[in-house]
Design an enzyme around this catalytic site. Structure first.
Site, PDB file in Angstrom:
ATOM      1  N   SER A 256      -4.824   3.102   3.653  1.00  0.00           N
ATOM      2  CA  SER A 256      -4.976   2.463   2.349  1.00  0.00           C
ATOM      3  C   SER A 256      -5.210   0.963   2.547  1.00  0.00           C
ATOM      4  O   SER A 256      -6.103   0.367   1.939  1.00  0.00           O
ATOM      5  CB  SER A 256      -3.717   2.718   1.511  1.00  0.00           C
ATOM      6  OG  SER A 256      -3.837   2.140   0.248  1.00  0.00           O
TER       7      SER A 256
ATOM      8  N   HIS B 238       7.184  -7.310  -1.890  1.00  0.00           N
ATOM      9  CA  HIS B 238       6.876  -6.651  -0.606  1.00  0.00           C
ATOM     10  C   HIS B 238       7.673  -7.304   0.527  1.00  0.00           C
ATOM     11  O   HIS B 238       7.421  -7.018   1.696  1.00  0.00           O
ATOM     12  CB  HIS B 238       5.399  -6.848  -0.248  1.00  0.00           C
ATOM     13  CG  HIS B 238       4.414  -6.135  -1.106  1.00  0.00           C
ATOM     14  ND1 HIS B 238       4.568  -4.845  -1.536  1.00  0.00           N
ATOM     15  CD2 HIS B 238       3.194  -6.535  -1.562  1.00  0.00           C
ATOM     16  CE1 HIS B 238       3.494  -4.492  -2.251  1.00  0.00           C
ATOM     17  NE2 HIS B 238       2.656  -5.491  -2.279  1.00  0.00           N
TER      18      HIS B 238
ATOM     19  N   TRP C 167       1.899   2.030  -8.778  1.00  0.00           N
ATOM     20  CA  TRP C 167       2.225   3.307  -9.449  1.00  0.00           C
ATOM     21  C   TRP C 167       3.672   3.259  -9.943  1.00  0.00           C
ATOM     22  O   TRP C 167       3.981   3.581 -11.099  1.00  0.00           O
ATOM     23  CB  TRP C 167       2.013   4.456  -8.462  1.00  0.00           C
ATOM     24  CG  TRP C 167       2.157   5.834  -9.040  1.00  0.00           C
ATOM     25  CD1 TRP C 167       2.177   6.173 -10.367  1.00  0.00           C
ATOM     26  CD2 TRP C 167       2.283   7.052  -8.300  1.00  0.00           C
ATOM     27  NE1 TRP C 167       2.313   7.540 -10.493  1.00  0.00           N
ATOM     28  CE2 TRP C 167       2.380   8.095  -9.246  1.00  0.00           C
ATOM     29  CE3 TRP C 167       2.322   7.367  -6.936  1.00  0.00           C
ATOM     30  CZ2 TRP C 167       2.511   9.437  -8.858  1.00  0.00           C
ATOM     31  CZ3 TRP C 167       2.443   8.692  -6.543  1.00  0.00           C
ATOM     32  CH2 TRP C 167       2.541   9.714  -7.505  1.00  0.00           C
TER      33      TRP C 167
ATOM     34  N   LYS D 283       0.807  -1.237   0.000  1.00  0.00           N
ATOM     35  CA  LYS D 283       0.000   0.000   0.000  1.00  0.00           C
ATOM     36  C   LYS D 283       0.838   1.284   0.000  1.00  0.00           C
ATOM     37  O   LYS D 283       0.377   2.341   0.415  1.00  0.00           O
ATOM     38  CB  LYS D 283      -1.009   0.040   1.177  1.00  0.00           C
ATOM     39  CG  LYS D 283      -1.832  -1.203   1.376  1.00  0.00           C
ATOM     40  CD  LYS D 283      -2.372  -1.844   0.124  1.00  0.00           C
ATOM     41  CE  LYS D 283      -3.355  -1.037  -0.649  1.00  0.00           C
ATOM     42  NZ  LYS D 283      -3.778  -1.764  -1.894  1.00  0.00           N
TER      43      LYS D 283
HETATM   44  S1  PPS Z   1      -0.560  -3.040  -3.106  1.00  0.00           S
HETATM   45  O1  PPS Z   1      -1.886  -3.704  -3.077  1.00  0.00           O
HETATM   46  O2  PPS Z   1       0.137  -3.225  -1.831  1.00  0.00           O
HETATM   47  O3  PPS Z   1       0.266  -3.471  -4.227  1.00  0.00           O
HETATM   48  O4  PPS Z   1      -0.918  -1.495  -3.234  1.00  0.00           O
HETATM   49  P1  PPS Z   1       0.060  -0.326  -3.710  1.00  0.00           P
HETATM   50  O5  PPS Z   1       0.073  -0.267  -5.182  1.00  0.00           O
HETATM   51  O6  PPS Z   1       1.362  -0.455  -3.006  1.00  0.00           O
HETATM   52  O7  PPS Z   1      -0.607   0.979  -3.103  1.00  0.00           O
HETATM   53  C1  PPS Z   1      -1.907   1.387  -3.437  1.00  0.00           C
HETATM   54  C2  PPS Z   1      -1.975   2.875  -3.164  1.00  0.00           C
HETATM   55  O8  PPS Z   1      -1.263   3.571  -4.206  1.00  0.00           O
HETATM   56  C3  PPS Z   1      -2.125   4.535  -4.798  1.00  0.00           C
HETATM   57  N1  PPS Z   1      -1.817   4.714  -6.223  1.00  0.00           N
HETATM   58  C4  PPS Z   1      -1.546   5.904  -6.781  1.00  0.00           C
HETATM   59  N2  PPS Z   1      -1.417   7.125  -6.236  1.00  0.00           N
HETATM   60  C5  PPS Z   1      -1.149   8.150  -7.090  1.00  0.00           C
HETATM   61  N3  PPS Z   1      -1.011   7.998  -8.428  1.00  0.00           N
HETATM   62  C6  PPS Z   1      -1.119   6.787  -9.009  1.00  0.00           C
HETATM   63  N4  PPS Z   1      -0.982   6.652 -10.316  1.00  0.00           N
HETATM   64  C7  PPS Z   1      -1.406   5.673  -8.170  1.00  0.00           C
HETATM   65  N5  PPS Z   1      -1.586   4.343  -8.391  1.00  0.00           N
HETATM   66  C8  PPS Z   1      -1.837   3.787  -7.196  1.00  0.00           C
HETATM   67  C9  PPS Z   1      -3.494   3.936  -4.616  1.00  0.00           C
HETATM   68  O9  PPS Z   1      -4.512   4.893  -4.817  1.00  0.00           O
HETATM   69  C10 PPS Z   1      -3.409   3.409  -3.192  1.00  0.00           C
HETATM   70  O10 PPS Z   1      -3.465   4.453  -2.218  1.00  0.00           O
HETATM   71  P2  PPS Z   1      -4.836   4.943  -1.523  1.00  0.00           P
HETATM   72  O11 PPS Z   1      -4.387   5.859  -0.430  1.00  0.00           O
HETATM   73  O12 PPS Z   1      -5.533   3.727  -1.013  1.00  0.00           O
HETATM   74  O13 PPS Z   1      -5.608   5.659  -2.592  1.00  0.00           O
END
Ligand code: PPS
Length: 284
Positions: free
Chosen positions: A129, A99, A49, A44
């Protein structure tokens, strides 16, 4: 498992898609190559991204790859059974996601020149998150109450954020190890993107950079079915949606923590991270 986890060496993993024997084999036998790139995060923290950005850096901003191949096939999770099997015999340079805490990462990393990008995020936002995401993940329903992130229980997927961060921060300063934060990536995406492409040895033209910025933006990624986890709905995630791209902002924890929770978290953070320089953590 009755608590919804597969446990390996004291660390809880999701019960679907993870097996102790795969985790063991990944640590003992997975061979990282010098030309591999490892994307490393606590869950999370913005993993997907960063994967999207790295894929776009490799394709020089051309979105065809990210629009046609699921994100978990572009940069598989080495610790998951599916990811491990797709990575282990793959030829050529690989993008690899993990992770894992440092003690469980493939041992070969420490003798390789593979480039590692470690992305951190304010643990308060990680917590929120995860609270929303894992709450939607059927196997986590019973265990996902957010005080669990705090001591003494660490029964959250992949264990304690504090331990994870401590472990990986011990690699800082190494030439092949780049530490970034979600907060800096949000604040100045273009500069961090340039830093990433430089670290990966990829020179980008301004229009390629613009395309990466556009195609990895929150709104474009949210619409990309190859990246937004919508393909997993009904399998690993709730029918409703299992929203990966939920808000994509910094500081959302302020909308959820009570004053008492915020103070308790501050105390724990200070106690647990006192030995590391505060500048490593660029958030309020
Ligand atoms: S996981 O399931 O652990 O792999 O999740 P992870 O990708 O690490 O984290 C998910 C959070 O990243 C945010 N996210 C983004 N933020 C900004 N821009 C982009 N492009 C983007 N892509 C993913 C996503 O919204 C999750 O955060 P939260 O706070 O829940 O919105």
């Amino acid at each position: 498992m009755s608590d919804g986890y597969v446990w390996f060496e004291g660390i809880p993993f999701p019960s679907m898609g993870y097996k102790p024997e795969v985790l063991r084999e990944a640590r003992e036998s997975f061979a990282l190559k010098d030309e591999d790139v490892l994307i490393l995060t606590y869950p999370k923290s913005g993993t997907n991204w960063l994967i999207e950005i790295v894929c776009l850096v490799y394709s020089k901003g051309d979105p065809k790859w990210i629009q046609s191949v699921p994100i978990w096939d572009r940069s598989p999770w080495v610790e998951a059974e599916y990811g491990y099997n797709s990575l282990k015999d793959k030829e050529g340079p690989r993008l690899i996601t993990s992770h894992l805490p440092i003690q469980l990462i493939p041992k070969s990393l420490f003798n390789s020149k593979a480039k590692v990008i470690y992305l951190i995020r304010n643990p308060r936002d990680v917590l929120m998150s995860g609270y929303f995401f894992f709450g939607m993940y059927p196997c986590f329903h019973q265990v996902c109450k957010y005080p669990l992130f705090l001591p003494p229980q660490y029964a959250v997927p992949y264990g304690s954020w504090f331990d994870h961060t401590h472990g990986w921060m011990s690699m800082r300063g190494k030439e092949n190890f780049l530490i970034l934060s979600y907060e800096e990536l949000k604040r100045d995406t273009r500069s961090i993107l340039e830093m990433i492409s430089q670290f990966l040895g990829k020179k980008l033209e301004p229009e390629e950079l613009n395309s990466i910025l556009k195609n990895s933006s929150f709104h474009v990624m949210k619409e990309n079915n190859m990246s937004n986890f919508s393909l997993l709905c009904g399998q690993f995630l709730d029918e409703k949606n299992g929203i990966l791209l939920r808000k994509g902002i910094t500081g959302d924890w302020k909308n959820h923590f009570t004053v008492a929770q915020a103070e308790a978290f501050d105390r724990i953070f200070q106690e647990k991270m006192a030995d590391l320089p505060r500048e490593l953590f660029p958030w309020e």
